[in-house]
Design a protein around this motif. Structure first.
Motif, PDB file in Angstrom:
ATOM      1  N   ILE A 187       0.854  -1.173   0.000  1.00  0.00           N
ATOM      2  CA  ILE A 187       0.000   0.000   0.000  1.00  0.00           C
ATOM      3  C   ILE A 187       0.898   1.234   0.000  1.00  0.00           C
ATOM      4  O   ILE A 187       2.111   1.114   0.231  1.00  0.00           O
ATOM      5  CB  ILE A 187      -0.949   0.030   1.212  1.00  0.00           C
ATOM      6  CG1 ILE A 187      -0.143   0.092   2.520  1.00  0.00           C
ATOM      7  CG2 ILE A 187      -1.882  -1.171   1.198  1.00  0.00           C
ATOM      8  CD1 ILE A 187      -0.998   0.322   3.753  1.00  0.00           C
ATOM      9  N   ALA A 188       0.323   2.387  -0.244  1.00  0.00           N
ATOM     10  CA  ALA A 188       1.112   3.622  -0.279  1.00  0.00           C
ATOM     11  C   ALA A 188       0.407   4.702   0.516  1.00  0.00           C
ATOM     12  O   ALA A 188      -0.608   5.241   0.072  1.00  0.00           O
ATOM     13  CB  ALA A 188       1.342   4.078  -1.720  1.00  0.00           C
ATOM     14  N   VAL A 189       0.912   4.996   1.689  1.00  0.00           N
ATOM     15  CA  VAL A 189       0.384   6.081   2.510  1.00  0.00           C
ATOM     16  C   VAL A 189       0.989   7.394   2.021  1.00  0.00           C
ATOM     17  O   VAL A 189       2.214   7.538   1.968  1.00  0.00           O
ATOM     18  CB  VAL A 189       0.708   5.861   3.999  1.00  0.00           C
ATOM     19  CG1 VAL A 189       0.319   7.088   4.824  1.00  0.00           C
ATOM     20  CG2 VAL A 189      -0.006   4.615   4.509  1.00  0.00           C
ATOM     21  N   THR A 190       0.131   8.328   1.660  1.00  0.00           N
ATOM     22  CA  THR A 190       0.568   9.621   1.121  1.00  0.00           C
ATOM     23  C   THR A 190       0.025  10.739   1.989  1.00  0.00           C
ATOM     24  O   THR A 190      -1.186  10.955   2.028  1.00  0.00           O
ATOM     25  CB  THR A 190       0.053   9.796  -0.321  1.00  0.00           C
ATOM     26  OG1 THR A 190       0.388   8.647  -1.087  1.00  0.00           O
ATOM     27  CG2 THR A 190       0.652  11.022  -0.963  1.00  0.00           C
ATOM     28  N   ALA A 191       0.901  11.427   2.687  1.00  0.00           N
ATOM     29  CA  ALA A 191       0.478  12.540   3.536  1.00  0.00           C
ATOM     30  C   ALA A 191       1.704  13.161   4.179  1.00  0.00           C
ATOM     31  O   ALA A 191       2.741  12.500   4.315  1.00  0.00           O
ATOM     32  CB  ALA A 191      -0.489  12.065   4.635  1.00  0.00           C
ATOM     33  N   PRO A 192       1.631  14.424   4.585  1.00  0.00           N
ATOM     34  CA  PRO A 192       2.711  14.983   5.393  1.00  0.00           C
ATOM     35  C   PRO A 192       2.886  14.137   6.656  1.00  0.00           C
ATOM     36  O   PRO A 192       1.898  13.717   7.272  1.00  0.00           O
ATOM     37  CB  PRO A 192       2.200  16.389   5.733  1.00  0.00           C
ATOM     38  CG  PRO A 192       1.165  16.696   4.697  1.00  0.00           C
ATOM     39  CD  PRO A 192       0.538  15.396   4.351  1.00  0.00           C
ATOM     40  N   LEU A 193       4.112  13.903   7.063  1.00  0.00           N
ATOM     41  CA  LEU A 193       4.349  13.030   8.206  1.00  0.00           C
ATOM     42  C   LEU A 193       3.704  13.542   9.486  1.00  0.00           C
ATOM     43  O   LEU A 193       3.304  12.758  10.356  1.00  0.00           O
ATOM     44  CB  LEU A 193       5.852  12.835   8.411  1.00  0.00           C
ATOM     45  CG  LEU A 193       6.508  11.838   7.446  1.00  0.00           C
ATOM     46  CD1 LEU A 193       8.021  11.890   7.581  1.00  0.00           C
ATOM     47  CD2 LEU A 193       6.000  10.425   7.668  1.00  0.00           C
TER      48      LEU A 193
END
Length: 294
Positions: free
Chosen positions: A98-104
């Motif tokens: 999966i690919a989590v995309t967001a500012p940390l």
């Protein structure tokens, strides 16, 4: 006497591929079955397996395989063992992810745990389960990572952490398994349009919307701009899932497979970037992603 430069024949050799429901995994499963491999395609749902089987050549068997479910992985190993017997397994293609995309700052701990559980812990669980069959079949491992496994891009920090981790596992496994004659290769696709991009954008928006309003305000404009640019890069890429499938095939049949295969200029370029430029120079390359709108 065989020519050492000639590829090995795929005919009758058994291969397991994870994450075959859609995208890169689906393309790989279809391609490998077409060229003669006996493919066991890991899917999470019966419906996905049925759809995959109906569209595939004869020698493709869907197997329920959720890499985050240890008991499910063990059941898949037993299923494949019953099918291949003493012949063992020629290839294990670890593609699920999966690919989590967001500012940390917006990534909740449970979201990071899911990212790592799927792309790192789950991959090792699958490898551990199938290694006895790989030894029996004198087989090999192909781990599908990403160009983000070379250099960490802003707003893809969680995904990069997982891909860096999978790269590290691959390096260590390659060295640990060398005495047993089990090669380990990494395939690094760049931005290639698959259903994962729609999921990345939708889940990224949900993640930032769940953050406190002051945090949202800090990142919203640049993050939305990043999502748009990122998806455009995938949509305009000259590479397709079929290109990745052909590279995976090459890694499986080459007599002496390479340690890494890049698919796309962005993947190979990222590797060069990480090797040649100092950290501060790379920071400047990606500075435009996080720059506030004017």
């Amino acid at each position: 006497m065989s020519n050492r430069s000639e590829p090995l024949s795929p005919q009758g050799r058994a291969v397991v591929i994870t994450g075959a429901s859609t995208g890169l995994g689906e393309s790989c499963a279809h391609h490998l079955a077409r060229v003669g491999f006996r493919v066991f395609a890991g899917v999470r749902r019966e419906a996905d397996g049925k759809r995959l089987r109906e569209a595939a050549p004869a020698d493709l068997t869907p197997v329920i395989l959720d890499v985050t479910d240890e008991e499910g992985v063990a059941a898949a190993v037993r299923r494949v063992t019953d099918e291949v017997g003493d012949d063992g397994l020629w290839g294990l293609v670890n593609n699920a992810g999966i690919a989590v995309t967001a500012p940390l700052e917006c990534v909740r701990p449970e979201l990071l745990r899911r990212q790592l559980a799927t792309n790192v812990v789950g991959q090792l669980t699958v490898i551990q389960g199938f290694l006895p069959l790989l030894r029996a079949g004198a087989g090999r491992i192909v781990n599908v990572t990403s160009g983000v496994g070379n250099v960490a891009i802003p707003y893809l920090g969680a995904y990069a952490a997982a891909q860096f981790g999978k790269e590290a596992l691959s390096d260590a496994l390659r060295r640990e398994l060398a005495p047993f004659g089990i090669p380990v290769s990494v395939v690094q696709p760049g931005a290639i349009m698959t259903p994962i991009w729609d999921k990345m954008s939708a889940e990224g928006l949900r993640t930032i919307e769940d953050a406190p309003e002051p945090v949202q305000e800090l990142y919203r404009d640049s993050f939305l701009r990043f999502l748009e640019t990122n998806e455009k890069s995938a949509r305009t890429s000259s590479k397709t899932p079929e290109d990745v499938a052909r590279v995976v095939f090459r890694a499986l049949v080459t007599r002496r497979p390479r340690t890494r295969y890049g698919v796309g200029k962005d993947a190979t370029g990222g590797r060069l970037l990480a090797r040649l430029l100092p950290d501060r120079a790379i920071d400047r390359v990606f500075g435009g992603i996080v720059a506030p709108s004017r």
